[in-house]
Design a protein around this motif. Structure first.
Motif, PDB file in Angstrom:
ATOM      1  N   LYS A   1      44.338  -6.756  -3.361  1.00  0.00           N
ATOM      2  CA  LYS A   1      44.920  -7.289  -4.590  1.00  0.00           C
ATOM      3  C   LYS A   1      44.173  -6.805  -5.830  1.00  0.00           C
ATOM      4  CE  LYS A   1      46.826 -11.462  -2.448  1.00  0.00           C
ATOM      5  NZ  LYS A   1      46.717 -12.935  -2.306  1.00  0.00           N
ATOM      6  N   ALA A   2      42.901  -6.468  -5.655  1.00  0.00           N
ATOM      7  CA  ALA A   2      42.104  -5.984  -6.786  1.00  0.00           C
ATOM      8  C   ALA A   2      42.407  -4.523  -7.102  1.00  0.00           C
ATOM      9  CB  ALA A   2      40.617  -6.162  -6.499  1.00  0.00           C
ATOM     10  N   GLU A   3      43.014  -3.807  -6.155  1.00  0.00           N
ATOM     11  CA  GLU A   3      43.352  -2.399  -6.347  1.00  0.00           C
ATOM     12  C   GLU A   3      44.744  -2.257  -6.952  1.00  0.00           C
ATOM     13  OE1 GLU A   3      43.111  -0.777  -2.453  1.00  0.00           O
ATOM     14  OE2 GLU A   3      40.920  -0.938  -2.314  1.00  0.00           O
ATOM     15  N   THR A   4      44.989  -1.108  -7.573  1.00  0.00           N
ATOM     16  CA  THR A   4      46.317  -0.803  -8.115  1.00  0.00           C
ATOM     17  C   THR A   4      46.742   0.559  -7.598  1.00  0.00           C
ATOM     18  OG1 THR A   4      45.925  -2.069 -10.136  1.00  0.00           O
ATOM     19  CG2 THR A   4      47.699  -0.433 -10.192  1.00  0.00           C
ATOM     20  N   PHE A   5      47.921   0.635  -7.027  1.00  0.00           N
ATOM     21  CA  PHE A   5      48.410   1.925  -6.523  1.00  0.00           C
ATOM     22  C   PHE A   5      49.500   2.488  -7.421  1.00  0.00           C
ATOM     23  CE2 PHE A   5      51.432   4.390  -3.901  1.00  0.00           C
ATOM     24  CZ  PHE A   5      50.599   5.471  -3.616  1.00  0.00           C
ATOM     25  N   PHE A   6      50.586   1.768  -7.595  1.00  0.00           N
ATOM     26  CA  PHE A   6      51.698   2.279  -8.388  1.00  0.00           C
ATOM     27  C   PHE A   6      51.380   2.232  -9.885  1.00  0.00           C
ATOM     28  CE2 PHE A   6      54.167   0.772  -4.596  1.00  0.00           C
ATOM     29  CZ  PHE A   6      54.629   2.015  -4.201  1.00  0.00           C
ATOM     30  N   THR A   7      51.883   3.214 -10.621  1.00  0.00           N
ATOM     31  CA  THR A   7      51.766   3.205 -12.074  1.00  0.00           C
ATOM     32  C   THR A   7      52.761   2.204 -12.656  1.00  0.00           C
ATOM     33  OG1 THR A   7      53.457   4.910 -12.396  1.00  0.00           O
ATOM     34  CG2 THR A   7      51.184   5.665 -12.020  1.00  0.00           C
ATOM     35  N   LYS A   8      52.643   1.907 -13.942  1.00  0.00           N
ATOM     36  CA  LYS A   8      53.577   0.980 -14.588  1.00  0.00           C
ATOM     37  C   LYS A   8      55.009   1.511 -14.507  1.00  0.00           C
ATOM     38  CE  LYS A   8      50.324  -1.119 -17.847  1.00  0.00           C
ATOM     39  NZ  LYS A   8      49.994  -1.368 -19.277  1.00  0.00           N
ATOM     40  N   HIS A   9      55.156   2.819 -14.684  1.00  0.00           N
ATOM     41  CA  HIS A   9      56.489   3.413 -14.607  1.00  0.00           C
ATOM     42  C   HIS A   9      57.055   3.292 -13.198  1.00  0.00           C
ATOM     43  CE1 HIS A   9      59.824   6.180 -15.392  1.00  0.00           C
ATOM     44  NE2 HIS A   9      59.509   6.785 -14.254  1.00  0.00           N
ATOM     45  N   GLU A  10      56.229   3.531 -12.191  1.00  0.00           N
ATOM     46  CA  GLU A  10      56.683   3.406 -10.805  1.00  0.00           C
ATOM     47  C   GLU A  10      57.063   1.965 -10.478  1.00  0.00           C
ATOM     48  OE1 GLU A  10      54.163   6.997  -8.623  1.00  0.00           O
ATOM     49  OE2 GLU A  10      53.212   5.043  -8.969  1.00  0.00           O
ATOM     50  N   MET A  11      56.268   1.007 -10.965  1.00  0.00           N
ATOM     51  CA  MET A  11      56.588  -0.402 -10.722  1.00  0.00           C
ATOM     52  C   MET A  11      57.886  -0.797 -11.410  1.00  0.00           C
ATOM     53  SD  MET A  11      54.634  -1.944  -8.612  1.00  0.00           S
ATOM     54  CE  MET A  11      54.927  -3.692  -8.972  1.00  0.00           C
ATOM     55  N   ALA A  12      58.122  -0.251 -12.602  1.00  0.00           N
ATOM     56  CA  ALA A  12      59.374  -0.538 -13.311  1.00  0.00           C
ATOM     57  C   ALA A  12      60.564   0.004 -12.518  1.00  0.00           C
ATOM     58  CB  ALA A  12      59.344   0.084 -14.706  1.00  0.00           C
ATOM     59  N   THR A  13      60.394   1.186 -11.933  1.00  0.00           N
ATOM     60  CA  THR A  13      61.457   1.780 -11.117  1.00  0.00           C
ATOM     61  C   THR A  13      61.701   0.962  -9.863  1.00  0.00           C
ATOM     62  OG1 THR A  13      60.789   3.978 -11.916  1.00  0.00           O
ATOM     63  CG2 THR A  13      62.245   3.903 -10.000  1.00  0.00           C
ATOM     64  N   ILE A  14      60.623   0.537  -9.215  1.00  0.00           N
ATOM     65  CA  ILE A  14      60.732  -0.293  -8.015  1.00  0.00           C
ATOM     66  C   ILE A  14      61.454  -1.601  -8.332  1.00  0.00           C
ATOM     67  CG2 ILE A  14      59.362  -1.721  -6.425  1.00  0.00           C
ATOM     68  CD1 ILE A  14      57.315   0.586  -6.368  1.00  0.00           C
ATOM     69  N   THR A  15      61.154  -2.185  -9.478  1.00  0.00           N
ATOM     70  CA  THR A  15      61.790  -3.445  -9.881  1.00  0.00           C
ATOM     71  C   THR A  15      63.289  -3.271 -10.073  1.00  0.00           C
ATOM     72  OG1 THR A  15      59.749  -4.196 -10.963  1.00  0.00           O
ATOM     73  CG2 THR A  15      61.798  -5.283 -11.613  1.00  0.00           C
ATOM     74  N   VAL A  16      63.684  -2.189 -10.741  1.00  0.00           N
ATOM     75  CA  VAL A  16      65.111  -1.929 -10.949  1.00  0.00           C
ATOM     76  C   VAL A  16      65.808  -1.732  -9.601  1.00  0.00           C
ATOM     77  CG1 VAL A  16      66.786  -0.286 -11.875  1.00  0.00           C
ATOM     78  CG2 VAL A  16      64.827  -0.963 -13.252  1.00  0.00           C
ATOM     79  N   LEU A  17      65.208  -0.929  -8.733  1.00  0.00           N
ATOM     80  CA  LEU A  17      65.810  -0.669  -7.425  1.00  0.00           C
ATOM     81  C   LEU A  17      65.923  -1.948  -6.594  1.00  0.00           C
ATOM     82  CD1 LEU A  17      64.101   2.675  -6.343  1.00  0.00           C
ATOM     83  CD2 LEU A  17      66.549   2.305  -6.678  1.00  0.00           C
ATOM     84  N   ALA A  18      64.856  -2.739  -6.594  1.00  0.00           N
ATOM     85  CA  ALA A  18      64.857  -3.974  -5.808  1.00  0.00           C
ATOM     86  C   ALA A  18      65.964  -4.918  -6.274  1.00  0.00           C
ATOM     87  CB  ALA A  18      63.500  -4.656  -5.904  1.00  0.00           C
TER      88      ALA A  18
END
Length: 210
Positions: A57-74
């Motif tokens: 949980k302390a680590e971050t993998f996806f960038t903000k742009h990638e997370m935004a894309t994942i959110t739209v897709l989900a």
């Protein structure tokens, strides 16, 4: 196109054993001594599991742009409706961020798939997937959401979307929102009104008092 109904049939089978085991764990038997809040939340888990989760949980993998894309897709996969909230309401993007770190073999396929999606969107609409209109986003999804109908050159997108759909369903249907969405009641007590009158009559016991 009713994505939610199809996911109830397809997505539930994609839920990983690890996710189900975590969802089904029960807390340890309570004692008269109240446990600290943090300890109570972690009851029934090994220390290595607690340490691992904190690290992930302390680590971050996806960038903000990638997370935004994942959110739209989900939210395209599981949109909000009259029954329940959307995938993002159930914090599915956060689940995907965590599970990808927990199961590293998802990392390259997910990042590569998100890159493929943006490149395809740029070539088709001259903008990234998240910047495209809702209709444009749906048109792209429709090209990769149905493997048997997809064109051969869309195979990379189909493979990515299959993974994204499985992760979304796994995350959504192991949350309180998702469980309510499929109508699962669990071990809820029933109210028993006694032996039905027709059964009592069948055995000549309708006038028997207990």
């Amino acid at each position: 196109m009713n994505r939610r109904d199809s996911l109830k049939a397809l997505g539930l089978t994609a839920i990983s054993t690890t996710v189900l085991l975590d969802a089904c764990k029960q807390p340890e038997t309570k004692t008269e001594v109240a446990a600290p809040e943090e300890t109570a939340k972690e009851a029934g888990r090994e220390q290595w599991e607690i340490d691992r989760d904190k690290k992930l949980k302390a680590e971050t993998f996806f960038t903000k742009h990638e997370m935004a894309t994942i959110t739209v897709l989900a939210d395209i996969i599981i949109p909000k409706d009259d029954v329940s909230g959307s995938a993002s309401d159930a914090k599915v993007p956060e689940f995907i961020e965590f599970i990808v770190k927990d199961i590293p073999e998802h990392k390259v396929p997910m990042r590569g798939g998100l890159k493929w999606l943006d490149i395809y969107s740029f070539n088709k609409f001259q903008k990234s997937f998240v910047e495209a209109s809702e209709d444009q986003q749906i048109s792209i999804v429709d090209e990769i959401a149905y493997p048997k109908k997809a064109r051969p050159e869309m195979q990379a997108g189909v493979t990515f979307f299959n993974r994204m759909r499985n992760l979304t369903a796994s995350g959504f249907y192991t949350t309180e929102i998702g469980v309510k969405d499929i109508g699962y009641v669990g071990n809820a007590p029933n109210q028993w009104a006694g032996v039905p009158a027709d059964v009592l009559k069948q055995y000549g016991m309708e006038n028997v008092k207990v």
